[in-house]
Motif scaffolding. Structure first.
Motif, short mmCIF file in Angstrom:
data_model
loop_
_atom_site.label_atom_id
_atom_site.label_comp_id
_atom_site.label_asym_id
_atom_site.label_seq_id
_atom_site.Cartn_x
_atom_site.Cartn_y
_atom_site.Cartn_z
N GLU A 15 0.83 -1.21 0.00
CA GLU A 15 0.00 0.00 0.00
C GLU A 15 0.86 1.26 0.00
O GLU A 15 0.54 2.24 -0.67
CB GLU A 15 -0.93 0.00 1.21
CG GLU A 15 -2.00 -1.08 1.15
CD GLU A 15 -2.65 -1.36 2.50
OE1 GLU A 15 -2.27 -0.68 3.49
OE2 GLU A 15 -3.52 -2.24 2.58
N ALA A 19 0.94 4.18 -2.80
CA ALA A 19 0.65 5.56 -2.41
C ALA A 19 1.76 6.51 -2.83
O ALA A 19 1.51 7.68 -3.16
CB ALA A 19 0.44 5.64 -0.90
N ASP A 22 1.00 7.84 -6.26
CA ASP A 22 -0.33 8.41 -6.49
C ASP A 22 -0.18 9.75 -7.20
O ASP A 22 0.47 10.66 -6.67
CB ASP A 22 -1.05 8.59 -5.15
CG ASP A 22 -2.48 9.10 -5.31
OD1 ASP A 22 -2.86 9.50 -6.43
OD2 ASP A 22 -3.21 9.08 -4.30
N GLN A 25 -0.42 12.91 -5.32
CA GLN A 25 0.71 13.28 -4.47
C GLN A 25 1.87 13.83 -5.28
O GLN A 25 2.51 14.80 -4.87
CB GLN A 25 1.18 12.05 -3.67
CG GLN A 25 0.13 11.43 -2.77
CD GLN A 25 -0.34 12.41 -1.70
OE1 GLN A 25 0.45 13.12 -1.10
NE2 GLN A 25 -1.65 12.43 -1.47
N ALA A 47 -2.78 5.44 -15.27
CA ALA A 47 -2.78 6.52 -14.28
C ALA A 47 -3.28 7.84 -14.85
O ALA A 47 -3.38 8.82 -14.11
CB ALA A 47 -1.37 6.72 -13.73
N ARG A 50 -6.33 9.74 -13.22
CA ARG A 50 -5.96 10.27 -11.91
C ARG A 50 -5.01 11.45 -12.07
O ARG A 50 -5.08 12.43 -11.31
CB ARG A 50 -5.30 9.17 -11.09
CG ARG A 50 -4.88 9.57 -9.68
CD ARG A 50 -6.05 9.82 -8.77
NE ARG A 50 -5.65 9.75 -7.36
CZ ARG A 50 -6.45 10.02 -6.34
NH1 ARG A 50 -7.70 10.39 -6.56
NH2 ARG A 50 -6.02 9.91 -5.10
N ARG A 74 -11.81 8.85 -13.64
CA ARG A 74 -11.95 9.72 -12.47
C ARG A 74 -12.80 10.91 -12.86
O ARG A 74 -12.84 11.33 -14.02
CB ARG A 74 -10.57 10.18 -11.98
CG ARG A 74 -9.69 9.07 -11.45
CD ARG A 74 -10.28 8.41 -10.23
NE ARG A 74 -10.38 9.34 -9.11
CZ ARG A 74 -11.06 9.11 -8.00
NH1 ARG A 74 -11.75 7.98 -7.88
NH2 ARG A 74 -11.08 9.99 -7.03
N SER A 256 8.89 4.15 -5.17
CA SER A 256 7.94 3.32 -4.42
C SER A 256 8.67 2.31 -3.55
O SER A 256 8.27 2.04 -2.41
CB SER A 256 6.99 2.62 -5.38
OG SER A 256 6.08 3.55 -5.94
N THR A 407 -5.87 1.00 -8.69
CA THR A 407 -5.02 1.84 -7.86
C THR A 407 -4.82 3.23 -8.47
O THR A 407 -4.32 4.12 -7.79
CB THR A 407 -3.63 1.20 -7.68
OG1 THR A 407 -3.00 1.11 -8.96
CG2 THR A 407 -3.75 -0.19 -7.06
N THR A 409 -2.68 4.21 -10.55
CA THR A 409 -1.29 4.50 -10.88
C THR A 409 -0.66 3.24 -11.43
O THR A 409 -1.33 2.21 -11.57
CB THR A 409 -0.52 5.03 -9.65
OG1 THR A 409 0.75 5.54 -10.09
CG2 THR A 409 -0.31 3.96 -8.60
#
Length: 420
Positions: A15, A19, A22, A25, A47, A50, A74, A256, A407, A409
């Motif tokens: 996770e 994140a 993302d 972010q 992605a 998003r 989205r 990541s 997710t 991404t």
């Protein structure tokens, strides 16, 4: 480990890795203020929707169009989100790409373009080169994916069969100024291979693409062969039509892995990173890393901190006709499970950061020391499942799947071994 049980820690590591990539972010850190004048936002990838959402969060409503995978849309205020098929392209992707190119070709030197590119864009951004059909591209793509060819070789072929890849998206916008923001899902983070490089030039040739098809024994439609023999429209890196395009990678697998490593250390674990670019046949790599985990486990001294082995990259699977339901991450893990053979004190997770592993809407799976015994007690044959490339069915029956849903991404595969 702050009393976290092993499965909880491994899930938290995954996770955290997701994140860290993302778009909500990472994009606000690089966008800066909205440029004056007309700004058009385009993009493609798992992605991309998003990313568009993040752009409008900072800049407000924008004009534009992005293409994402079915189920990955989205809500945006001005940017149109179109869903299409992945990993094999479909008519929705072709129609949306045609509209995107038409939008860009109407721009002038005072206009600005923001291109949002991520993994998955090779299928979603689909414009067959002149003389080719969608069916031609579908046949070649499906065969390449089943062949076990590395993603770089697959994307070499894709860009030479395309009217939008290999810098051709940026060329369509010229003389407008383009800024391309990329989320990398390829080992090495070469922009030329992320979504097959729609905003960057390429040094490969159509002859090299044809050689890839021949070396992987792909049955090539005659129209594809003729096209590759005649050359393609891929742009060279120094082409004038690319001179007003700036390409920036805003998220990559190494970031990541670093985020997951930081969490693991915060929980009292030692960490060994094996790199973010491990490739190869999933079953072979799974066995290799399982043996490495057992070596570390056998060398542990009493009282030593737990050890986490982290890696990323992209495995491949060479598929026969009529395979089972599988994917590279679960095949990797099933092979690791067989190799570990119930070794005590070792847990592992393997999952794709986009939430989809191969042929199922499942990211991956998680195993522990008891998993093999539990499988056999349930009548499951791991060797048979591995031979039939049916790992998703195996882990579903074991109730060991990792299912985060979309997710939004994509920074490729995430793998972690925990050794206690």
């Amino acid at each position: 480990m702050d009393s976290l049980i092993p499965t909880d820690l491994l899930n938290r590591l995954f996770e955290t890795a997701v994140a860290a990539a993302d778009p909500m972010q990472v994009l606000p850190r690089v966008l800066g203020p909205r440029p004056p004048g007309r700004v058009v936002v385009v993009g493609a990838g798992k992605a991309s929707a998003r990313m568009a959402e993040a752009v409008e969060h900072v800049w407000g409503p924008c004009e534009g169009l992005v293409i994402t995978r079915y189920g990955y849309a989205r809500p945006c205020q001005g940017i149109e989100i179109v869903e299409a098929a992945h990993p094999v392209p479909d008519a929705a992707g072709v129609a949306a790409t045609r509209r995107m190119l038409d939008l860009l070709r109407g721009l002038g030197p005072e206009d600005r373009v923001l291109a949002l590119i991520s993994g998955g864009g090779s299928a979603l951004l689909c414009a067959p080169a002149e003389g080719l059909t969608l069916a031609d591209k579908q046949a070649v793509t499906a065969a390449l994916l089943a062949s076990g060819a590395p993603i770089e070789r697959i994307n070499t072929v894709r860009k030479h069969l395309s009217a939008v890849k290999g810098g051709q998206l940026a060329a369509a916008a010229y003389p407008a100024r383009m800024r391309a923001l990329l989320i990398s899902d390829v080992p090495g983070d070469d922009p030329a291979f992320i979504a097959s490089g729609p905003t960057v030039g390429d040094t490969s040739t159509a002859a090299e693409a044809l050689k890839v098809l021949e070396e992987h024994a792909i049955a090539v439609p005659e129209a594809v062969r003729r096209h590759l023999l005649a050359g393609s429209g891929v742009l060279a890196p120094g082409a004038q039509a690319l001179s007003r395009c700036e390409t920036i990678i805003v998220a990559a697998p190494v970031q990541s892995l670093e985020a997951a490593a930081s969490l693991a250390r915060g929980k009292g674990c030692a960490v060994r990173s094996l790199g973010d670019a491990l490739e190869g046949e999933a079953a072979e790599l799974g066995a290799q890393l399982a043996r490495m985990a057992m070596t570390y486990a056998s060398a542990r001294l009493p009282g030593e901190s737990p050890l986490v082995l982290l890696s990323g990259g992209e495995c491949t699977v060479s598929l026969p006709e009529n395979p089972g339901l599988g994917g590279p991450n679960v095949e990797f893990l099933l092979s690791a499970l067989n190799t570990l053979d119930g070794a005590p004190g070792i847990w592992a997770l393997a999952a794709d950061t986009d939430g989809v592993d191969g042929a199922a809407e499942v990211a991956g799976a998680l195993i522990g020391p008891e998993s093999l015994a539990q499988a056999r007690a349930s009548g499951l044959d791991p060797a048979q499942a591995l031979a039939g490339h049916d790992a998703h069915s195996f882990f579903a029956a074991l109730d060991a799947q990792v299912k985060p849903g979309p997710t939004l991404t994509n920074v490729n595969d995430f793998r972690a071994f925990l050794i206690l």
